[in-house]
Design a protein around this motif. Structure first.
Motif, PDB file in Angstrom:
ATOM      1  N   ARG A  96      39.625  43.105  45.138  1.00 29.61           N
ATOM      2  CA  ARG A  96      39.510  42.228  43.963  1.00 29.61           C
ATOM      3  C   ARG A  96      38.238  41.384  44.040  1.00 29.61           C
ATOM      4  O   ARG A  96      37.533  41.193  43.050  1.00 29.61           O
ATOM      5  CB  ARG A  96      40.744  41.344  43.837  1.00 29.61           C
ATOM      6  CG  ARG A  96      41.997  42.099  43.430  1.00 29.61           C
ATOM      7  CD  ARG A  96      43.235  41.225  43.477  1.00 29.61           C
ATOM      8  NE  ARG A  96      43.182  40.130  42.548  1.00 29.61           N
ATOM      9  CZ  ARG A  96      43.611  40.163  41.290  1.00 29.61           C
ATOM     10  NH1 ARG A  96      44.150  41.261  40.811  1.00 29.61           N
ATOM     11  NH2 ARG A  96      43.513  39.110  40.504  1.00 29.61           N
ATOM     12  N   THR A 100      35.041  41.284  41.482  1.00 31.35           N
ATOM     13  CA  THR A 100      34.629  39.995  40.914  1.00 31.35           C
ATOM     14  C   THR A 100      33.168  39.701  41.230  1.00 31.35           C
ATOM     15  O   THR A 100      32.400  39.299  40.350  1.00 31.35           O
ATOM     16  CB  THR A 100      35.529  38.863  41.462  1.00 31.35           C
ATOM     17  OG1 THR A 100      36.900  39.173  41.166  1.00 31.35           O
ATOM     18  CG2 THR A 100      35.176  37.524  40.837  1.00 31.35           C
ATOM     19  N   PHE A 122      42.751  34.320  37.011  1.00 31.98           N
ATOM     20  CA  PHE A 122      41.404  34.496  37.551  1.00 31.98           C
ATOM     21  C   PHE A 122      40.822  33.138  37.915  1.00 31.98           C
ATOM     22  O   PHE A 122      41.040  32.150  37.211  1.00 31.98           O
ATOM     23  CB  PHE A 122      40.472  35.162  36.525  1.00 31.98           C
ATOM     24  CG  PHE A 122      40.754  36.610  36.310  1.00 31.98           C
ATOM     25  CD1 PHE A 122      40.055  37.569  37.011  1.00 31.98           C
ATOM     26  CD2 PHE A 122      41.721  37.021  35.415  1.00 31.98           C
ATOM     27  CE1 PHE A 122      40.304  38.916  36.827  1.00 31.98           C
ATOM     28  CE2 PHE A 122      41.983  38.358  35.216  1.00 31.98           C
ATOM     29  CZ  PHE A 122      41.275  39.304  35.921  1.00 31.98           C
ATOM     30  N   THR A 123      40.050  33.119  38.980  1.00 34.36           N
ATOM     31  CA  THR A 123      39.328  31.908  39.354  1.00 34.36           C
ATOM     32  C   THR A 123      38.164  31.751  38.384  1.00 34.36           C
ATOM     33  O   THR A 123      37.423  32.711  38.150  1.00 34.36           O
ATOM     34  CB  THR A 123      38.788  32.032  40.794  1.00 34.36           C
ATOM     35  OG1 THR A 123      39.881  32.285  41.664  1.00 34.36           O
ATOM     36  CG2 THR A 123      38.045  30.783  41.228  1.00 34.36           C
TER      37      THR A 123
END
Length: 166
Positions: A96, A100, A122-123
């Motif tokens: 992930r 990203t 999501f960050t």
């Protein structure tokens, strides 16, 4: 085979060019669907996001698309099985993070993911970028500074690492 000789991809690329998006491709299956997605992405000169109904289907589609596009990436859902091996969970987290990072760098890649992967939180980009610490060959970083930065990023100090860090 030239994509321009097939009417379905022409219709889809026409919709994309006319900004009639998102485009949903249904009824196609297997490598044929992956070929269509790849061909449209190449024709448009931009990446695609492929969303499937579950993680198993996402892995299958990713495998098919990888035949046509070497830069495709799989964005797996978070591991929600709490009793599963920590190693597996770390592999998922690492995958992930790679996707990203690729997106934040602006790399043009086709991303394959399942509905449950996209529904996870999501960050925010700004938060994620705060926790990027890059050391290039030849850089000199005082150990205390590196340790402080890594601890601030959530790493834990230990005598010996048993696996890949994240």
């Amino acid at each position: 085979m030239d994509i321009r000789s097939i009417s379905l991809p022409q219709e889809i690329t026409g919709n994309i060019k006319a900004k009639n998006t998102p485009v949903c491709l249904t009824g196609a299956f297997g490598a044929g669907a992956s070929f269509i997605v790849s061909a449209i992405s190449k024709e448009m000169g931009r990446p695609a996001v492929v969303i499937t109904e579950n993680a198993k289907e996402a892995r299958r589609v990713f495998k098919d698309i990888s035949v046509f596009e070497k830069n495709a990436m799989l964005f797996p859902p978070k591991d929600i099985v709490f009793y599963s091996a920590d190693v597996y969970s770390r592999e998922i987290d690492a995958q992930r993070l790679l996707v990203t990072e690729s997106l934040l760098k602006g790399e043009k890649r086709t991303i394959v993911m399942s509905v449950d992967a996209i529904l996870s939180r999501f960050t925010p980009k700004e938060e994620f970028e705060k926790f990027v610490f890059e050391i290039k060959s030849g850089d000199i970083v005082p150990p205390e500074e590196a340790v402080k930065k890594l601890i601030d990023m959530g790493y834990e100090r230990c005598d010996m690492a048993e696996g890949k860090g994240m």
